[in-house]
Scaffold this motif. Structure first.
Motif, PDB file in Angstrom:
ATOM      1  N   ALA A 187      80.534 -37.577  46.488  1.00 27.03           N
ATOM      2  CA  ALA A 187      79.202 -38.056  46.098  1.00 27.03           C
ATOM      3  C   ALA A 187      78.373 -36.952  45.440  1.00 27.03           C
ATOM      4  N   SER A 188      78.550 -35.717  45.878  1.00 24.65           N
ATOM      5  CA  SER A 188      77.750 -34.613  45.325  1.00 24.65           C
ATOM      6  C   SER A 188      78.211 -34.184  43.930  1.00 24.65           C
ATOM      7  N   THR A 189      79.387 -34.642  43.499  1.00 22.12           N
ATOM      8  CA  THR A 189      79.911 -34.256  42.184  1.00 22.12           C
ATOM      9  C   THR A 189      79.487 -35.212  41.070  1.00 22.12           C
ATOM     10  N   GLY A 190      78.963 -36.378  41.448  1.00 24.25           N
ATOM     11  CA  GLY A 190      78.603 -37.386  40.454  1.00 24.25           C
ATOM     12  C   GLY A 190      79.776 -38.262  40.053  1.00 24.25           C
ATOM     13  N   LEU A 191      80.955 -38.014  40.630  1.00 24.31           N
ATOM     14  CA  LEU A 191      82.159 -38.768  40.278  1.00 24.31           C
ATOM     15  C   LEU A 191      82.432 -39.894  41.260  1.00 24.31           C
ATOM     16  N   SER A 192      83.293 -40.792  40.831  1.00 22.82           N
ATOM     17  CA  SER A 192      83.760 -41.877  41.683  1.00 22.82           C
ATOM     18  C   SER A 192      85.280 -41.879  41.621  1.00 22.82           C
ATOM     19  N   PHE A 193      85.926 -42.078  42.769  1.00 18.60           N
ATOM     20  CA  PHE A 193      87.387 -42.093  42.779  1.00 18.60           C
ATOM     21  C   PHE A 193      87.939 -43.203  41.888  1.00 18.60           C
ATOM     22  N   THR A 194      87.336 -44.384  41.969  1.00 22.04           N
ATOM     23  CA  THR A 194      87.874 -45.515  41.215  1.00 22.04           C
ATOM     24  C   THR A 194      87.399 -45.544  39.769  1.00 22.04           C
ATOM     25  N   GLU A 195      86.127 -45.258  39.519  1.00 21.33           N
ATOM     26  CA  GLU A 195      85.564 -45.403  38.182  1.00 21.33           C
ATOM     27  C   GLU A 195      85.920 -44.256  37.245  1.00 21.33           C
ATOM     28  N   HIS A 196      85.937 -43.035  37.755  1.00 25.21           N
ATOM     29  CA  HIS A 196      86.149 -41.877  36.884  1.00 25.21           C
ATOM     30  C   HIS A 196      87.520 -41.221  37.057  1.00 25.21           C
ATOM     31  N   LEU A 197      87.992 -41.132  38.287  1.00 20.19           N
ATOM     32  CA  LEU A 197      89.249 -40.431  38.550  1.00 20.19           C
ATOM     33  C   LEU A 197      90.469 -41.347  38.526  1.00 20.19           C
ATOM     34  N   ASN A 198      90.227 -42.667  38.648  1.00 22.20           N
ATOM     35  CA  ASN A 198      91.315 -43.656  38.664  1.00 22.20           C
ATOM     36  C   ASN A 198      92.320 -43.355  39.778  1.00 22.20           C
ATOM     37  N   VAL A 199      91.769 -43.089  40.957  1.00 18.60           N
ATOM     38  CA  VAL A 199      92.576 -42.695  42.104  1.00 18.60           C
ATOM     39  C   VAL A 199      92.342 -43.685  43.251  1.00 18.60           C
ATOM     40  N   ASP A 200      93.419 -44.048  43.914  1.00 15.05           N
ATOM     41  CA  ASP A 200      93.326 -44.886  45.112  1.00 15.05           C
ATOM     42  C   ASP A 200      93.460 -43.960  46.315  1.00 15.05           C
ATOM     43  N   THR A 201      92.362 -43.797  47.056  1.00 14.72           N
ATOM     44  CA  THR A 201      92.378 -42.864  48.203  1.00 14.72           C
ATOM     45  C   THR A 201      92.963 -43.483  49.463  1.00 14.72           C
ATOM     46  N   THR A 202      93.206 -44.773  49.433  1.00 15.25           N
ATOM     47  CA  THR A 202      93.801 -45.428  50.611  1.00 15.25           C
ATOM     48  C   THR A 202      95.016 -46.246  50.194  1.00 15.25           C
ATOM     49  N   PRO A 203      96.045 -45.578  49.662  1.00 11.60           N
ATOM     50  CA  PRO A 203      97.231 -46.351  49.284  1.00 11.60           C
ATOM     51  C   PRO A 203      97.853 -46.961  50.527  1.00 11.60           C
ATOM     52  N   SER A 204      98.143 -48.251  50.481  1.00 12.97           N
ATOM     53  CA  SER A 204      98.669 -48.939  51.668  1.00 12.97           C
ATOM     54  C   SER A 204     100.102 -48.504  51.913  1.00 12.97           C
ATOM     55  N   GLY A 205     100.245 -47.593  52.852  1.00 11.09           N
ATOM     56  CA  GLY A 205     101.560 -47.034  53.150  1.00 11.09           C
ATOM     57  C   GLY A 205     102.078 -46.269  51.941  1.00 11.09           C
ATOM     58  N   THR A 206     103.375 -46.168  51.846  1.00 14.38           N
ATOM     59  CA  THR A 206     103.964 -45.508  50.679  1.00 14.38           C
ATOM     60  C   THR A 206     104.917 -46.453  49.969  1.00 14.38           C
ATOM     61  N   ALA A 207     104.867 -47.742  50.313  1.00 11.06           N
ATOM     62  CA  ALA A 207     105.764 -48.717  49.686  1.00 11.06           C
ATOM     63  C   ALA A 207     105.478 -48.800  48.195  1.00 11.06           C
ATOM     64  N   GLY A 208     106.507 -48.643  47.403  1.00  7.94           N
ATOM     65  CA  GLY A 208     106.366 -48.733  45.956  1.00  7.94           C
ATOM     66  C   GLY A 208     105.772 -47.483  45.324  1.00  7.94           C
ATOM     67  N   LEU A 209     105.475 -46.478  46.143  1.00 12.34           N
ATOM     68  CA  LEU A 209     104.896 -45.241  45.620  1.00 12.34           C
ATOM     69  C   LEU A 209     105.897 -44.106  45.749  1.00 12.34           C
ATOM     70  N   GLU A 210     105.839 -43.186  44.822  1.00 10.27           N
ATOM     71  CA  GLU A 210     106.753 -42.047  44.844  1.00 10.27           C
ATOM     72  C   GLU A 210     105.976 -40.748  44.761  1.00 10.27           C
ATOM     73  N   LYS A 211     106.520 -39.698  45.366  1.00  4.86           N
ATOM     74  CA  LYS A 211     106.015 -38.343  45.138  1.00  4.86           C
ATOM     75  C   LYS A 211     107.044 -37.711  44.221  1.00  4.86           C
ATOM     76  N   GLU A 212     106.753 -37.766  42.942  1.00  8.51           N
ATOM     77  CA  GLU A 212     107.714 -37.357  41.912  1.00  8.51           C
ATOM     78  C   GLU A 212     107.888 -35.849  41.899  1.00  8.51           C
ATOM     79  N   LYS A 213     109.123 -35.408  41.997  1.00  8.92           N
ATOM     80  CA  LYS A 213     109.415 -33.974  41.976  1.00  8.92           C
ATOM     81  C   LYS A 213     109.095 -33.414  40.594  1.00  8.92           C
ATOM     82  N   GLY A 214     108.351 -32.332  40.532  1.00  7.55           N
ATOM     83  CA  GLY A 214     108.003 -31.695  39.276  1.00  7.55           C
ATOM     84  C   GLY A 214     106.724 -32.226  38.638  1.00  7.55           C
ATOM     85  N   PHE A 215     106.240 -33.371  39.120  1.00 11.86           N
ATOM     86  CA  PHE A 215     105.011 -33.943  38.543  1.00 11.86           C
ATOM     87  C   PHE A 215     103.788 -33.263  39.143  1.00 11.86           C
TER      88      PHE A 215
END
Length: 195
Positions: free
Chosen positions: A92-120
């Motif tokens: 909140a103090s940065t003026g940013l929003s996770f969804t509107e500006h960063l395009n980040v989901d801070t509560t991904p439901s589990g890890t189903a369908g998600l990967e932690k890509e090596k090297g990324f």
């Protein structure tokens, strides 16, 4: 080493007599001077320990998810990336929003369908919040000189492609615009993603 020490490094070279070999030993600077303190540090005679303030420690990390810019617009795959608890709490103090500006989901439901890509490595935005005023007089641990230090706080956030900001350039512009809004004195720097 920071550019601000270039004058001191030059001064150490000028301690040699004229015409001396560039590899010759540099004589000791006068005892008790800033130059001597810096010389002792460079020679490893003095160990400088910098203790981070408790509120500047990153703390625990959590997972969030985002879509890399390198993926095609038609792809919906998201990758897991790290986010520090400290940065998450200060959004909140940065003026940013996770969804509107960063395009980040801070509560991904589990890890189903998600990967932690090596090297990324995701693109990152570092927001600096600089307090107004002249700063607090602080003694340099390298030279003993006093300088004015501001209690600047920085927070680093991963960001990715979204439905509105689909590429790095437009996402970056949206983050700059959001961080520049309001009365807080903020700056932002970026690192592009590595895919």
């Amino acid at each position: 080493m920071a550019r601000r020490f270039n004058n001191l490094k030059s001064a150490l070279r000028y301690l040699r007599p004229p015409g001396a070999n560039a590899n010759s030993v540099v004589p000791d600077a006068p005892e008790g001077t800033q130059l001597r303190k810096f010389q002792d540090y460079r020679a490893g005679k003095v160990v400088v320990k910098i203790t981070r303030a408790t509120d500047s420690l990153p703390g625990n990390e959590t997972f969030c998810s985002l879509k890399p810019f390198a993926l095609l617009a038609s792809e919906t795959e998201k990758y897991l990336v790290n986010l520090s608890h400290r940065a998450s709490e200060a959004i909140a103090s940065t003026g940013l929003s996770f969804t509107e500006h960063l395009n980040v989901d801070t509560t991904p439901s589990g890890t189903a369908g998600l990967e932690k890509e090596k090297g990324f490595v995701p693109a990152k935005a570092t927001v600096s919040i600089v307090p107004t005023g002249v700063g607090t007089p602080t003694e340099s641990k390298l030279t003993g000189d006093t300088y004015k230090k501001k209690a600047t706080k920085t927070y680093t956030y991963p960001f990715g492609a979204g439905t509105t900001h689909t590429n790095y350039k437009t996402a970056k512009a949206a983050i700059i615009a959001a961080a520049s809004t309001g009365t807080a004195n903020r700056g932002v720097s970026f690192k592009p993603e590595k895919f």
